[in-house]
Design a protein around this motif. Structure first.
Motif, PDB file in Angstrom:
ATOM      1  N   ALA A 118     -10.474  -6.087  -9.452  1.00  0.00           N
ATOM      2  CA  ALA A 118      -9.057  -5.708  -9.454  1.00  0.00           C
ATOM      3  C   ALA A 118      -8.784  -4.487  -8.578  1.00  0.00           C
ATOM      4  CB  ALA A 118      -8.582  -5.460 -10.879  1.00  0.00           C
ATOM      5  N   ARG A 119      -9.697  -3.500  -8.575  1.00  0.00           N
ATOM      6  CA  ARG A 119      -9.480  -2.314  -7.732  1.00  0.00           C
ATOM      7  C   ARG A 119      -9.381  -2.695  -6.271  1.00  0.00           C
ATOM      8  NH1 ARG A 119     -13.413   2.466  -9.436  1.00  0.00           N
ATOM      9  NH2 ARG A 119     -12.102   3.573  -7.972  1.00  0.00           N
ATOM     10  N   CYS A 120     -10.224  -3.638  -5.840  1.00  0.00           N
ATOM     11  CA  CYS A 120     -10.190  -4.083  -4.448  1.00  0.00           C
ATOM     12  C   CYS A 120      -8.917  -4.870  -4.166  1.00  0.00           C
ATOM     13  CB  CYS A 120     -11.420  -4.908  -4.126  1.00  0.00           C
ATOM     14  SG  CYS A 120     -12.957  -3.971  -4.187  1.00  0.00           S
ATOM     15  N   THR A 121      -8.475  -5.657  -5.145  1.00  0.00           N
ATOM     16  CA  THR A 121      -7.218  -6.398  -4.999  1.00  0.00           C
ATOM     17  C   THR A 121      -6.067  -5.429  -4.770  1.00  0.00           C
ATOM     18  OG1 THR A 121      -8.008  -8.170  -6.426  1.00  0.00           O
ATOM     19  CG2 THR A 121      -5.624  -8.010  -6.118  1.00  0.00           C
ATOM     20  N   ALA A 122      -5.992  -4.391  -5.582  1.00  0.00           N
ATOM     21  CA  ALA A 122      -4.915  -3.406  -5.445  1.00  0.00           C
ATOM     22  C   ALA A 122      -4.952  -2.746  -4.072  1.00  0.00           C
ATOM     23  CB  ALA A 122      -5.023  -2.362  -6.550  1.00  0.00           C
ATOM     24  N   TYR A 123      -6.136  -2.379  -3.632  1.00  0.00           N
ATOM     25  CA  TYR A 123      -6.314  -1.741  -2.329  1.00  0.00           C
ATOM     26  C   TYR A 123      -5.865  -2.677  -1.204  1.00  0.00           C
ATOM     27  CZ  TYR A 123      -9.004   0.144   1.630  1.00  0.00           C
ATOM     28  OH  TYR A 123      -9.394   0.621   2.839  1.00  0.00           O
ATOM     29  N   ARG A 124      -6.382  -3.914  -1.230  1.00  0.00           N
ATOM     30  CA  ARG A 124      -6.080  -4.885  -0.182  1.00  0.00           C
ATOM     31  C   ARG A 124      -4.601  -5.251  -0.160  1.00  0.00           C
ATOM     32  NH1 ARG A 124      -5.265  -9.861  -0.780  1.00  0.00           N
ATOM     33  NH2 ARG A 124      -6.350 -10.058  -2.763  1.00  0.00           N
ATOM     34  N   GLU A 125      -4.050  -5.561  -1.326  1.00  0.00           N
ATOM     35  CA  GLU A 125      -2.645  -5.971  -1.389  1.00  0.00           C
ATOM     36  C   GLU A 125      -1.713  -4.855  -0.920  1.00  0.00           C
ATOM     37  OE1 GLU A 125      -1.062  -8.791  -2.058  1.00  0.00           O
ATOM     38  OE2 GLU A 125      -2.765 -10.020  -2.624  1.00  0.00           O
ATOM     39  N   THR A 126      -2.013  -3.629  -1.285  1.00  0.00           N
ATOM     40  CA  THR A 126      -1.183  -2.501  -0.842  1.00  0.00           C
ATOM     41  C   THR A 126      -1.201  -2.416   0.677  1.00  0.00           C
ATOM     42  OG1 THR A 126      -1.547  -1.309  -2.897  1.00  0.00           O
ATOM     43  CG2 THR A 126      -0.821  -0.013  -1.008  1.00  0.00           C
ATOM     44  N   TYR A 127      -2.391  -2.575   1.258  1.00  0.00           N
ATOM     45  CA  TYR A 127      -2.496  -2.515   2.719  1.00  0.00           C
ATOM     46  C   TYR A 127      -1.777  -3.697   3.371  1.00  0.00           C
ATOM     47  CZ  TYR A 127      -4.298  -2.024   7.389  1.00  0.00           C
ATOM     48  OH  TYR A 127      -4.382  -1.888   8.744  1.00  0.00           O
ATOM     49  N   GLU A 128      -1.985  -4.900   2.853  1.00  0.00           N
ATOM     50  CA  GLU A 128      -1.362  -6.083   3.442  1.00  0.00           C
ATOM     51  C   GLU A 128       0.156  -6.017   3.380  1.00  0.00           C
ATOM     52  OE1 GLU A 128      -4.831  -9.399   2.459  1.00  0.00           O
ATOM     53  OE2 GLU A 128      -2.944  -9.482   1.379  1.00  0.00           O
ATOM     54  N   GLU A 129       0.680  -5.519   2.275  1.00  0.00           N
ATOM     55  CA  GLU A 129       2.131  -5.555   2.061  1.00  0.00           C
ATOM     56  C   GLU A 129       2.870  -4.362   2.657  1.00  0.00           C
ATOM     57  OE1 GLU A 129       2.755  -6.242  -2.096  1.00  0.00           O
ATOM     58  OE2 GLU A 129       1.637  -8.134  -2.038  1.00  0.00           O
ATOM     59  N   THR A 130       2.174  -3.233   2.830  1.00  0.00           N
ATOM     60  CA  THR A 130       2.868  -2.032   3.286  1.00  0.00           C
ATOM     61  C   THR A 130       2.276  -1.416   4.551  1.00  0.00           C
ATOM     62  OG1 THR A 130       1.532  -0.462   2.029  1.00  0.00           O
ATOM     63  CG2 THR A 130       3.434  -1.458   0.901  1.00  0.00           C
ATOM     64  N   GLY A 131       1.018  -1.724   4.837  1.00  0.00           N
ATOM     65  CA  GLY A 131       0.350  -1.081   5.962  1.00  0.00           C
ATOM     66  C   GLY A 131      -0.269   0.257   5.622  1.00  0.00           C
ATOM     67  N   TYR A 132      -0.166   0.680   4.353  1.00  0.00           N
ATOM     68  CA  TYR A 132      -0.728   1.959   3.923  1.00  0.00           C
ATOM     69  C   TYR A 132      -2.102   1.746   3.279  1.00  0.00           C
ATOM     70  CZ  TYR A 132       3.851   4.080   4.513  1.00  0.00           C
ATOM     71  OH  TYR A 132       5.024   4.537   5.026  1.00  0.00           O
ATOM     72  N   LEU A 133      -3.046   2.624   3.600  1.00  0.00           N
ATOM     73  CA  LEU A 133      -4.338   2.642   2.934  1.00  0.00           C
ATOM     74  C   LEU A 133      -4.261   3.658   1.813  1.00  0.00           C
ATOM     75  CD1 LEU A 133      -6.742   2.547   5.977  1.00  0.00           C
ATOM     76  CD2 LEU A 133      -6.385   0.763   4.270  1.00  0.00           C
ATOM     77  N   VAL A 134      -4.740   3.277   0.643  1.00  0.00           N
ATOM     78  CA  VAL A 134      -4.706   4.178  -0.513  1.00  0.00           C
ATOM     79  C   VAL A 134      -6.105   4.379  -1.063  1.00  0.00           C
ATOM     80  CG1 VAL A 134      -2.341   3.671  -1.128  1.00  0.00           C
ATOM     81  CG2 VAL A 134      -4.154   2.242  -2.045  1.00  0.00           C
TER      82      VAL A 134
END
Length: 134
Positions: A118-134
């Protein structure tokens, strides 16, 4: 998780001083992700590898975010999950407008890929949808 964060903090604050051979090159100014890599080397059961650095945007456009973002937390999860990120910067919450209802907003997130934690999902989805790395 929490134990990894505590371990990295300890290495930064005391561990490098108490055991310089084990934590060679680590100082109080070493970036957190670099110390996390060292912690993973010595304590893989407590600390996962940090996620990879941001790829160049033209590489993402050419290959798609799935192929260039790597997030390895040392295990897989066979149960599908939904995950998202609450990102707050300068007192503002990062949200996106929903495509199916242009009047509503949500945090970036989505469904996990096969065996993706799930942590990787959150990271990947945030990047895919916004372009931001968190």
């Amino acid at each position: 998780g929490e134990m990894c964060h505590r371990l990295v903090q300890w290495i930064l604050e005391d561990g490098a001083r108490f055991d310089p051979g084990k934590y060679a090159g680590v100082t109080r100014s070493t970036p957190f992700h670099e110390v996390q890599s060292v912690a993973h080397e010595h304590h893989p059961g407590l600390c996962a590898r940090p996620c990879g650095k941001a790829p160049p945007m033209d590489e993402v456009a050419a290959e798609g975010a799935h192929n260039v973002i790597s997030c390895d937390y040392g295990h897989g999860d066979s149960r599908p999950a939904h995950a998202g990120c609450f990102v707050v910067h300068n007192g503002k919450l990062l949200v996106e407008r929903l495509t199916y209802d242009r009047m509503k907003y949500d945090i970036p997130g989505g469904t996990s890929d096969f065996r993706e934690p799930a942590r990787c999902t959150a990271y990947r989805e945030t990047y895919e949808e916004t372009g931001y790395l968190v």
